[in-house]
Design a protein around this motif. Sequence first.
Motif, mmCIF file in Angstrom:
data_model
loop_
_atom_site.group_PDB
_atom_site.id
_atom_site.type_symbol
_atom_site.label_atom_id
_atom_site.label_comp_id
_atom_site.label_asym_id
_atom_site.label_seq_id
_atom_site.Cartn_x
_atom_site.Cartn_y
_atom_site.Cartn_z
ATOM 1 N N PRO B 24 8.842 -7.831 6.820
ATOM 2 C CA PRO B 24 7.560 -7.136 6.829
ATOM 3 C C PRO B 24 6.628 -7.763 5.792
ATOM 4 N N ALA B 26 2.994 -6.697 3.940
ATOM 5 C CA ALA B 26 1.915 -5.711 3.764
ATOM 6 C C ALA B 26 0.794 -6.413 3.014
ATOM 7 N N GLY B 27 0.725 -6.240 1.691
ATOM 8 C CA GLY B 27 -0.284 -6.950 0.905
ATOM 9 C C GLY B 27 0.012 -8.434 0.792
ATOM 10 N N GLY B 28 1.259 -8.796 0.983
ATOM 11 C CA GLY B 28 1.647 -10.206 0.933
ATOM 12 C C GLY B 28 1.752 -10.780 -0.465
ATOM 13 N N THR B 29 1.575 -9.954 -1.495
ATOM 14 C CA THR B 29 1.504 -10.510 -2.853
ATOM 15 C C THR B 29 2.880 -10.907 -3.386
ATOM 16 N N ASP B 30 3.931 -10.460 -2.767
ATOM 17 C CA ASP B 30 5.267 -11.019 -3.032
ATOM 18 C C ASP B 30 5.660 -12.021 -1.947
ATOM 19 N N TYR B 72 -2.849 -0.373 -4.849
ATOM 20 C CA TYR B 72 -2.874 0.156 -6.223
ATOM 21 C C TYR B 72 -4.275 0.617 -6.618
ATOM 22 N N GLY B 103 0.856 -2.774 -2.903
ATOM 23 C CA GLY B 103 1.063 -1.343 -3.005
ATOM 24 C C GLY B 103 2.507 -0.994 -3.305
ATOM 25 N N ASP B 116 6.289 -2.361 -11.473
ATOM 26 C CA ASP B 116 5.688 -1.334 -12.322
ATOM 27 C C ASP B 116 5.688 0.064 -11.708
ATOM 28 N N ILE B 160 9.712 1.261 5.428
ATOM 29 C CA ILE B 160 9.252 2.339 4.547
ATOM 30 C C ILE B 160 7.959 2.896 5.125
HETATM 31 C C1 LIG Z 1 -0.013 -12.978 -9.626
HETATM 32 C C2 LIG Z 1 0.880 -11.802 -9.367
HETATM 33 C C3 LIG Z 1 1.077 -10.866 -10.358
HETATM 34 C C4 LIG Z 1 1.902 -9.772 -10.137
HETATM 35 N N1 LIG Z 1 2.032 -8.843 -11.129
HETATM 36 C C5 LIG Z 1 2.782 -7.750 -10.911
HETATM 37 C C6 LIG Z 1 2.870 -6.741 -11.915
HETATM 38 O O1 LIG Z 1 2.254 -6.826 -12.972
HETATM 39 N N2 LIG Z 1 3.659 -5.659 -11.654
HETATM 40 C C7 LIG Z 1 4.322 -5.529 -10.475
HETATM 41 O O2 LIG Z 1 5.006 -4.526 -10.286
HETATM 42 N N3 LIG Z 1 4.251 -6.458 -9.505
HETATM 43 C C8 LIG Z 1 3.494 -7.561 -9.699
HETATM 44 N N4 LIG Z 1 3.407 -8.510 -8.719
HETATM 45 C C9 LIG Z 1 4.215 -8.365 -7.510
HETATM 46 C C10 LIG Z 1 3.542 -7.654 -6.320
HETATM 47 O O3 LIG Z 1 2.152 -7.674 -6.429
HETATM 48 C C11 LIG Z 1 4.016 -6.218 -6.198
HETATM 49 O O4 LIG Z 1 5.411 -6.169 -6.060
HETATM 50 C C12 LIG Z 1 3.369 -5.483 -5.013
HETATM 51 O O5 LIG Z 1 3.633 -4.122 -5.142
HETATM 52 C C13 LIG Z 1 3.856 -5.966 -3.660
HETATM 53 O O6 LIG Z 1 3.167 -5.252 -2.658
HETATM 54 P P1 LIG Z 1 2.681 -5.973 -1.311
HETATM 55 O O7 LIG Z 1 2.122 -4.955 -0.415
HETATM 56 O O8 LIG Z 1 1.820 -7.130 -1.629
HETATM 57 O O9 LIG Z 1 4.085 -6.503 -0.781
HETATM 58 P P2 LIG Z 1 4.489 -7.653 0.240
HETATM 59 O O10 LIG Z 1 4.456 -8.972 -0.429
HETATM 60 O O11 LIG Z 1 3.733 -7.516 1.506
HETATM 61 O O12 LIG Z 1 6.005 -7.223 0.487
HETATM 62 C C14 LIG Z 1 6.934 -7.181 -0.568
HETATM 63 C C15 LIG Z 1 8.328 -6.863 -0.021
HETATM 64 O O13 LIG Z 1 8.368 -5.562 0.520
HETATM 65 C C16 LIG Z 1 8.675 -5.591 1.903
HETATM 66 N N5 LIG Z 1 7.844 -4.553 2.513
HETATM 67 C C17 LIG Z 1 6.502 -4.386 2.396
HETATM 68 N N6 LIG Z 1 6.114 -3.267 3.038
HETATM 69 C C18 LIG Z 1 7.228 -2.717 3.583
HETATM 70 C C19 LIG Z 1 7.474 -1.541 4.373
HETATM 71 N N7 LIG Z 1 6.489 -0.695 4.725
HETATM 72 N N8 LIG Z 1 8.746 -1.300 4.753
HETATM 73 C C20 LIG Z 1 9.766 -2.120 4.402
HETATM 74 N N9 LIG Z 1 9.587 -3.235 3.649
HETATM 75 C C21 LIG Z 1 8.328 -3.525 3.250
HETATM 76 C C22 LIG Z 1 8.383 -6.997 2.346
HETATM 77 O O14 LIG Z 1 9.153 -7.396 3.442
HETATM 78 C C23 LIG Z 1 8.748 -7.776 1.106
HETATM 79 O O15 LIG Z 1 10.128 -7.964 1.035
HETATM 80 C C24 LIG Z 1 2.573 -9.624 -8.906
HETATM 81 C C25 LIG Z 1 2.364 -10.564 -7.893
HETATM 82 C C26 LIG Z 1 1.515 -11.639 -8.110
HETATM 83 C C27 LIG Z 1 1.299 -12.623 -7.018
#
Ligand SMILES: Cc1cc2nc3c(=O)[nH]c(=O)nc-3n(C[C@H](O)[C@H](O)[C@H](O)COP(=O)(O)OP(=O)(O)OC[C@H]3O[C@@H](n4cnc5c(N)ncnc54)[C@H](O)[C@@H]3O)c2cc1C
Lengths: 193, 297
Positions: B24, B26-30, B72, B103, B116, B160
Amino acid sequence: MRVNFTVNGRPQEADDVWEGESLLYVLRERLGLPGSKNACEQGECGSCTVRLDGVPVCACLVAAGQAEGREVVTVEGLAEYARQRACGTDACGTKSASLDEAGRRQAQGTDSQTGEGTELSPVQQAFIDAGAVQCGFCTPGLLVAADEMLERNPNPTDADIREALSGNLCRCTGYEKIMDAVRLAAARQSEGV
Amino acid sequence: MDFLRPASWEEALAAKAEHPTAVPIAGGTDVMVEINFDHRRPEYLLDLNRVGDLYEWEVGEESVRLGASVPYTRIMEDLRAELPGLALASHTVASPQIRNRGGVGGNLGTASPAGDAHPALLAAGAEVEVESAARGSRLIPIDDFYTGVKRNALQPDELIRAVHIKKADGPQQYSKVGTRNAMVIAVCAFGLALHPGTRTVRTGIGSAAPTPVRARAAEEFLNAALEEGGFWDNGKIITPSVAKQFAELCSAACNPIDDVRGTASYRRHAVGVMARRTLTWTWESYRGTRNTSEGAA
Ligand SMILES: Cc1cc2nc3c(=O)[nH]c(=O)nc-3n(C[C@H](O)[C@H](O)[C@H](O)COP(=O)(O)OP(=O)(O)OC[C@H]3O[C@@H](n4cnc5c(N)ncnc54)[C@H](O)[C@@H]3O)c2cc1C
Ligand code: FES
Ligand code: FES
């Protein structure tokens, strides 16, 4: 795969996009819009900042397919975007006139697309006037982020500016001139210059 | 690679059932960082951006049902009163650009010990609502959600849907150690919530053990000490020796490692400091609201 979306007000189609490709790659390598910079590809530097449906994001962390059907504004379209926003409020006549004008501009050629030939936006001009550009690599991302902040918050405190730009790294200026530039843009905006 | 674009929650569940290896996004940030650096080449990417339900939240009597993809930025701006601990934690994540995309669902999906959201969720009390096409939905208590380093209790066909987080009934705090205010992955972090309704204190520790954890022994000690001294009723300042022992027990709950961000012993020490501080801040705030409400009565 094929991705259709709007960039700087114009419908775009990108073909043969790899499914894991980023929006940044599509903008730079497939659509010929190299304004958004690629420095880190991991969200750390903000030099790839664009607006996705109005929201500032790192284009390197948006999968190209996620942009399908959505609206992207890059630094190339910032001047036009700022101009239309000003028109939308009051600065340039009635709404229908501004829409006409937007149509004419698009028909004319590539200006809203590449940014060439258009007048600079207030925040771009302020960066030049304040000497906030050195190597310029960070500038496009900072401009997009700063412009969005001024849209939301026309009278920012220094803390507001620092927070809004905390996701944009600059290795040259030491940030003080960037702060000056954003303050200048805010001051000019509130004076209606 | 295939790019799956479900337009609804039902379609997303069906796609995940059909392709359990789909990742999956979502935001793609991981996820995008891993793809950009060739650390991950999933067969299928499952885009959740078109699933509108995931971007919504509902404030109920007892809890907030927070859609998995609510960014967030929205939590910081719109849920500060209901979820103060999570709002504070959200504000420490990365940068505005990242907070506009990332998120809690993604944070839980990654389940990094440094995420966090986790200490705030542990301290507030939460349940993760997950769902599969085959078995429907279930609620996983947050205490059972983190199963190992970057591992969680999700089954391969599950997604989720939301997180149910207890609405704050008292002051909450979040504290994080790093070299800058922005763009910092926690060296270690600490969340604390006072629950005057049940006369309990809950904690959450980040980046100081293989998974996010609560400092249970510290909580039990403090709950007993507050009860014995009648603190919830008399609103007195917490005795320094009680705060000190609470801090020591929080340090003891850590099981940290040395890494580039900090040493194990630094983390243990810093968690103790954050525990004492967040306890002091929240308790002062509790006493403040108590005094004003008594004054008004
Ligand atoms: C420069 C940078 C700085 C960062 N700093 C921080 C920080 O300070 N603190 C922090 O906590 N994080 C940080 N992160 C990490 C990231 O931003 C967070 O973990 C964020 O919450 C990921 O959310 P996302 O929607 O972008 O996840 P995604 O990258 O879209 O997904 C993350 C994971 O969750 C899974 N997933 C997403 N949605 C679902 C769903 N609905 N059901 C099941 N699985 C799902 C995906 O398959 C993947 O494995 C940082 C990232 C970057 C690039
Ligand atoms: S290139 Fe996207 S944040 Fe650095
Ligand atoms: S001007 Fe060179 S990085 Fe900012």
